[in-house]
Structure formats: structure tokens, C-alpha cells
Motif scaffolding. Structure first.
Motif, PDB file in Angstrom:
ATOM      1  N   ILE A   3       3.613   2.002  10.200  1.00 13.12           N
ATOM      2  CA  ILE A   3       3.725   2.621   8.876  1.00 13.12           C
ATOM      3  C   ILE A   3       5.066   3.351   8.743  1.00 13.12           C
ATOM      4  CG2 ILE A   3       2.799   4.455   7.370  1.00 13.12           C
ATOM      5  CD1 ILE A   3      -0.005   3.685   8.393  1.00 13.12           C
ATOM      6  N   ILE A   4       5.402   4.132   9.753  1.00 17.08           N
ATOM      7  CA  ILE A   4       6.658   4.890   9.709  1.00 17.08           C
ATOM      8  C   ILE A   4       7.866   3.948   9.670  1.00 17.08           C
ATOM      9  CG2 ILE A   4       8.148   6.473  11.052  1.00 17.08           C
ATOM     10  CD1 ILE A   4       5.489   7.869  11.934  1.00 17.08           C
ATOM     11  N   GLN A  32      12.831   2.644   2.630  1.00 15.59           N
ATOM     12  CA  GLN A  32      13.194   3.936   2.041  1.00 15.59           C
ATOM     13  C   GLN A  32      12.089   4.534   1.166  1.00 15.59           C
ATOM     14  OE1 GLN A  32      16.856   2.126   0.593  1.00 15.59           O
ATOM     15  NE2 GLN A  32      17.988   3.764   1.622  1.00 15.59           N
ATOM     16  N   ILE A  33      10.879   4.503   1.721  1.00 23.55           N
ATOM     17  CA  ILE A  33       9.753   5.104   1.003  1.00 23.55           C
ATOM     18  C   ILE A  33       9.481   6.471   1.637  1.00 23.55           C
ATOM     19  CG2 ILE A  33       7.298   4.872   0.419  1.00 23.55           C
ATOM     20  CD1 ILE A  33       7.721   1.790   0.884  1.00 23.55           C
ATOM     21  N   SER A  34       9.569   7.506   0.847  1.00 23.48           N
ATOM     22  CA  SER A  34       9.302   8.847   1.380  1.00 23.48           C
ATOM     23  C   SER A  34       7.810   8.990   1.671  1.00 23.48           C
ATOM     24  CB  SER A  34       9.731   9.895   0.352  1.00 23.48           C
ATOM     25  OG  SER A  34       8.958  11.063   0.501  1.00 23.48           O
ATOM     26  N   ALA A  46       0.845  -1.203   0.000  1.00 19.78           N
ATOM     27  CA  ALA A  46       0.000   0.000   0.000  1.00 19.78           C
ATOM     28  C   ALA A  46       0.878   1.249   0.000  1.00 19.78           C
ATOM     29  CB  ALA A  46      -0.935  -0.018   1.210  1.00 19.78           C
ATOM     30  N   LEU A  47       1.911   1.237   0.852  1.00 23.22           N
ATOM     31  CA  LEU A  47       2.815   2.392   0.928  1.00 23.22           C
ATOM     32  C   LEU A  47       3.526   2.638  -0.401  1.00 23.22           C
ATOM     33  CD1 LEU A  47       4.523   2.020   4.435  1.00 23.22           C
ATOM     34  CD2 LEU A  47       2.675   3.551   3.730  1.00 23.22           C
ATOM     35  N   GLY A 107       2.583   1.678  -3.337  1.00 23.94           N
ATOM     36  CA  GLY A 107       1.596   2.104  -4.339  1.00 23.94           C
ATOM     37  C   GLY A 107       1.218   3.564  -4.165  1.00 23.94           C
ATOM     38  N   CYS A 108       1.075   4.003  -2.922  1.00 27.39           N
ATOM     39  CA  CYS A 108       0.730   5.405  -2.658  1.00 27.39           C
ATOM     40  C   CYS A 108       1.845   6.321  -3.160  1.00 27.39           C
ATOM     41  CB  CYS A 108       0.496   5.623  -1.169  1.00 27.39           C
ATOM     42  SG  CYS A 108      -1.041   4.891  -0.571  1.00 27.39           S
ATOM     43  N   ARG A 109       3.087   5.909  -2.873  1.00 23.05           N
ATOM     44  CA  ARG A 109       4.246   6.699  -3.324  1.00 23.05           C
ATOM     45  C   ARG A 109       4.227   6.858  -4.847  1.00 23.05           C
ATOM     46  NH1 ARG A 109       5.986  10.206  -0.924  1.00 23.05           N
ATOM     47  NH2 ARG A 109       5.833  11.319  -2.879  1.00 23.05           N
ATOM     48  N   LEU A 110       4.025   5.712  -5.548  1.00 24.51           N
ATOM     49  CA  LEU A 110       3.987   5.735  -7.016  1.00 24.51           C
ATOM     50  C   LEU A 110       2.873   6.656  -7.513  1.00 24.51           C
ATOM     51  CD1 LEU A 110       4.390   1.897  -7.799  1.00 24.51           C
ATOM     52  CD2 LEU A 110       6.067   3.700  -8.293  1.00 24.51           C
ATOM     53  N   ALA A 111       1.701   6.559  -6.860  1.00 24.46           N
ATOM     54  CA  ALA A 111       0.545   7.329  -7.315  1.00 24.46           C
ATOM     55  C   ALA A 111       0.735   8.824  -7.077  1.00 24.46           C
ATOM     56  CB  ALA A 111      -0.719   6.825  -6.619  1.00 24.46           C
ATOM     57  N   ILE A 112       1.316   9.169  -5.929  1.00 23.33           N
ATOM     58  CA  ILE A 112       1.551  10.594  -5.636  1.00 23.33           C
ATOM     59  C   ILE A 112       2.482  11.185  -6.696  1.00 23.33           C
ATOM     60  CG2 ILE A 112       2.650  12.198  -4.006  1.00 23.33           C
ATOM     61  CD1 ILE A 112       1.729  10.212  -1.758  1.00 23.33           C
TER      62      ILE A 112
END
Lengths: 334, 334
Positions: free
Chosen positions: B41-42, B49-51, B17-18, B20-25
Motif C-alpha cells: 500500500i505504501i 503520489q497519493i497522500s 481503492a487508494l 478512491g479513498c483519497r477522493l472520499a476523504i
């Protein structure tokens, strides 16, 4: 053994039926009674050099088309190839009947002419479909759109007997098609059928999700005829679409055609696995004599295999076993 | 635009999910509100290394498991990632909600928290499935097992609006799933639904047999939730079995592996065609805000595409259009 074959059922009548009968006689030593337009049968046999040895022809000039309403068969009882065949069967002139004609008419006619086994609530259409590891029976494949729970439970019994007797499977695994594995899933029909099926003597393994049917997780999948027909037709449609796509990939270029050649043995085996003509037809279960519905587009091989299947139905006394078990169940219930 | 994402829905939560959210943003310029265990999550974001830039986290430590009964969600309203997400949506803190969690809980919760559009009889789950030529919407995919004819007719309307607004299809072809093409086919439900659907303003093209769905003959296939769920799960199962078999053929020998290499471009295109992660998730239609159910086994790509889909739902004002058309229909009916 004499098997009665509707020579004018199916899209490729009567040629493929004749070819299939010839193959079956030579391979399995059966005799055939053909029903249909006698002149036409003799003409087609001659043109295609098919020997009619061990085939008897019973003249029946009319044909029920694929678009006729089932009720039409009753009006033309005396003359159509399908009805004449069923009448012969009811008079014990042969031991099993096979037709690739209109399914609705066959179901309707069989119930009236060949009659149900005493205690059978409704005869069911029970096609055999490929899985990853073999095949499974889908019952009901479309004969009874509206079902009561007791009908589903009885379909399980009939399917189990068929798979044991004719396909030689020990303790066939009977499952109820449902949207989840838990016994609390489904509509009232599935909830009630589950309860009944749990109490039967056959090997009921619970609900099966359609996702897992093609893995080979059950031998008999029980459904109402509407759901069953959806499963049957969706399976056929998806197999066709997949196959077309794979074929398209192979035909893209000279390189891909070359690659396809290299893969030929595996592809052939896979195609054979999907090929309904290998499995014979769909038995109609619950009738007093074996009746097989062959696929409408049956070729000679499909007819041949459906005749082999009819022979196995007779030899294994599948109908008698269903009859005995149903009457035992009735005594238990009373 | 803010999309609310349940970070703890699905088999691969929260990592996929994380991602995918990064890619979508980065691809679509949206902002995300994540619901779930903040610390976790953090931690996962850091490890991988997902911003988390443009992602807001709303702490919700509990998770509805895939095996919980739908009703459970109501008991844990305040703490579970799915319910907190829906609550945020109902308070307009975001414009759409996305979860890969328990379907039953999502349906149940969405109806209570996000509420139905006035005049909508029942919200429906509407997955998008591949065809030979593109994709089609199946509605209802399993939210309402028992349906009345008016519900099916309304599913057709909602599906048609979605396919026009979100997928950009002009006059989507809406068909009723049935066991035959003739309007006299099916159970009482199909007979009555056919009558109603004929009178609607959308492009109703009649019955469709499941055999022809995968050819791409309709854009919206309408069914009761039991039948729809059977179609959904059987399609997934058969695709998987088919793909496994083809893969098996390629892995048989060194020669076949070499052949597979030659076919790679075509095979990749075919696999992409079958790949649900490309299509986004299944919208829940009939609610006052866009809600998307992503596949339980969604990977980053599936999340990314489901977010794109949610964005399109918002931009196209799909919900408002459904609302307007339903109220027009109600005025007409009165």
C-alpha cells in the motif's frame, strides 16, 4: 403447404394478420387457412384492398382475450378462433398453426388438442432473442414455472434440434442458465440438471451466466419457465428503455437531429437487429405438430416471418426429429 | 467518522481503492482504515503520489481471490484483508466496511463475523440499478438462492428502510418480481410472498413484471437470490452489448465520428445514467453494521461513491431502523 393462422390473435387483429398472410403467400408460395369471424375478415380485407386469394376462412366468431384465464379456452372450444385453428391442425387440415393470441390459452389448448409427443415431459415455449452476433433460443420462456431437472435436460434436446433443423446451425451450443460458470453453482435444480445434461448426446457447453448470453455465447439457453420468462421480459424492457434513451438523445436539438441523419444507416441496422418482428415467433416445442406463438403486438412483417418460420418447421421435419430422438432417449434410459 | 476499506478487494487493487479513498476523504471529511499488505500500500501510494493523510493501515498480507470458495475465508481469518476489515468492524474500530472482493466470501464472512440483526432471517445483497428515471434496489441480488416467502417479505422491509433512509425516497414503492401483475401469477413462492407482503406496513405495490422495472415503476424490486442474480447479470450484460453496438455505429466512418461529436453531451449523460460507479456499491442488508460490496471492477470513482454511501448508511442510522422495525414486526407476529 397449408398454414393455419388465427386471424383474431394479437393486439392488431385481424388487419395485421391479413396483411402478413398476403405477404407470406406471395413470398413463400404457401396457402393459408384463416380462423375467425368470417364477415369481419372479408370486410377488413375489402376495406384495405387485401386479396384473399389462396386464403380459406373458417368461421369462428369468439376470441380469447389476453386477460382470459387459460382454462377459458376449453369452455369455448367450438367457437373461438384459436381453438378452432388448433382443432383444424389436430385433424391435419393444415400442417402448422400460428397465433398471436393469449400465450397461456395457447399452451393450455395445444397440450389438450394437439397433444404432446410421446415421451415429452412438458411442451415448452421457446422464443428466439437477438444477440450481438445473431440469435439464441430461450427455452423455457414461461410455459412451465416449476421444472424438474429431466425437463430442463429435455428442453435442451428439443431446442438443439430446432436450432439445427430450422435455423441451420451445426451442433448448436446448449447452455444452462445459471448464476456462475462452475458446475457447483445454482440451486438443486441447476445442479441436478447439469449432471443430466452432461450425459446427453447434444452439444452441452455447461452453465452460462446471463451476463454473457447477449454476446452470442450459446445457441440454446435452457432455464425453468419462471427464470426464462424473467429473462424474456427483462430483455424486452431493457431494449425498449435503451432505445427510448438513444432516441431522446437524437431528438434534443436541431444539431442532434442532423447528427442522427448522418448515423441513419448504422442505426437502422441496429434497430433491425433488435426487432423481434424479424425473427418470427416463439415455437411451442414438444407438440405433435408445429405451433408458433407470434408476439402479441405483431405487425404484418412479424406475421409474415412467423409464417416463413412455420413453413421451415414443416419442411425440416423438426417435429419428427424431436419425436425420434425422444424415443431413442427413452429406449436408452430403459 | 471512520470507514474501513479492504484495499485488496477488486480487480484493480490496491491502486483504485487508494485513489478512491483519497477522493472520499477530501470530499466528505471521513477517515479511512485500510486493510491489506502494508508495504505494498505504501509503495503504490508513493509511486502514484497519493497522500495517505487520514488513512490508517492495518497489515493483512493475504487476499481472497475471486475464485476462492466462500468457506476459504474462515481458514484465513487472521491474515486476509477482507476478514481483517470485518473483524475491525465487529470490534467497532470503524463504523462501516467496504470491499470490492469476492462476494460469496464477503457474505459468508459478514454473517459469521459481523452477525445478523436479531430477527433477520437472512442478510441480503442489495445492488442499486439504474432506471429511466433514477435507480431501484434489487433485493436479493444473489445471497440466498433458495428463499422462503417470509424472507422475501423481510427483504421488502429492509429495502424500503434503506431507500427511505439512505436514498431519501418517501414511502418507497416495494414490488415483488413476478411473471405477471395479477396476484395469481408465479410459483408457490411468489403466491405466498404476495400474501405476506400485502399485510406489511411498508408500501407494497404488488407484482412487477421485469419488462417494466427499467421504466422506474418501483423503488425496491424483491426477488429470490437466483432470480435477482439473473436480473443483475442480464441487466449488466445487455447494457454492455447495447453500448458496444451504439459505439460501433459511431465509429463506422469519418461522418459517423463527426455525428458522434455533435451528440456528445447527450451520450455522456446517458453513459453516466448507466454507469454503476456513480451509484456506489451493493449494501448487505440485515447485518448489525453497514457493509458495502463494491463492484469487482470498481475504479476510483466507484470507491469514492461507495464510501459516500457507507457514510450515509451510518449517518441515517439505517441499521438501527432496520433493527427496530424487525423487532416491532416480531412482537406483532408473536
Amino acid at each position: 403447404m397449408k398454414i393455419i393462422v388465427d386471424a383474431f390473435g394479437g393486439d392488431k387483429a385481424p388487419l395485421e394478420a391479413l396483411k402478413g398472410c398476403r405477404l407470406a403467400i406471395d413470398a413463400y408460395g404457401v396457402e393459408i387457412i384463416l380462423t375467425g369471424d368470417k364477415e369481419e375478415i372479408i370486410k377488413v380485407a375489402k376495406e384495405n384492398q387485401i386479396s384473399l386469394d389462396k386464403m380459406e376462412i373458417l368461421h369462428a366468431p369468439d376470441v380469447i382475450s389476453m386477460h382470459d384465464e387459460p382454462g377459458e379456452i376449453m369452455k369455448s372450444l367450438s367457437n373461438c378462433s384459436m381453438a378452432v385453428g388448433m382443432k383444424l391442425l389436430s385433424e391435419k387440415k393444415g400442417e402448422a398453426f400460428l397465433s398471436a393470441g393469449n400465450t397461456g390459452a395457447l399452451l393450455f389448448g395445444a397440450t389438450f388438442i394437439i397433444k404432446r409427443i410421446k415421451g415429452v415431459k412438458r411442451p415448452a415455449l421457446a422464443p428466439l432473442l437477438p444477440t450481438d452476433t445473431g440469435l439464441y433460443m430461450l427455452i423455457d420462456g414461461g410455459a412451465n414455472l416449476d421444472c424438474r431437472p429431466e425437463m430442463l435436460s429435455q428442453f435442451g434436446l428439443m431446442g438443439s434440434i430446432y436450432m439445427e433443423k430450422v435455423e441451420g446451425i451445426n451442433k448448436p451450443r446448449v447452455a444452462l442458465v445459471n448464476i456462475g460458470e462452475e458446475k457447483t453453482k445454482g440451486t438443486q435444480l441447476q445442479l441436478d440438471a447439469y449432471e443430466l445434461m452432461q450425459k446427453t448426446s447434444y452439444n452441452f457447453i455447461g452453465n452460462i451466466e446471463p451476463r454473457y448470453i447477449s454476446d452470442g455465447n450459446c445457441d440454446v439457453a435452457v432455464a425453468d419457465g419462471f427464470t426464462g420468462n424473467v429473462i424474456l421480459k427483462l430483455s424486452e424492457g431493457l431494449a425498449m428503455t435503451f432505445y427510448k434513451n438513444i432516441k431522446g438523445i437524437f431528438l434534443r436539438s436541431i444539431i442532434s437531429k442532423f447528427a442522427a441523419l448522418l448515423l441513419m444507416p448504422g442505426l437502422k441496422a441496429f434497430k433491425k437487429k433488435l426487432d423481434y418482428t424479424e425473427y418470427g415467433g416463439a415455437p411451442l416445442l414438444g407438440l405433435t405438430m408445429p405451433v408458433i406463438k407470434a408476439h402479441g403486438s405483431s405487425n404484418a412483417n412479424a406475421f409474415k416471418n412467423a409464417i416463413r418460420q412455420a413453413k421451415k418447421c414443416v419442411e425440416s421435419q423438426m417435429v419428427d426429429t424431436i419425436s425420434q430422438q425422444i424415443s431413442m432417449q427413452r429406449i436408452k434410459d430403459e
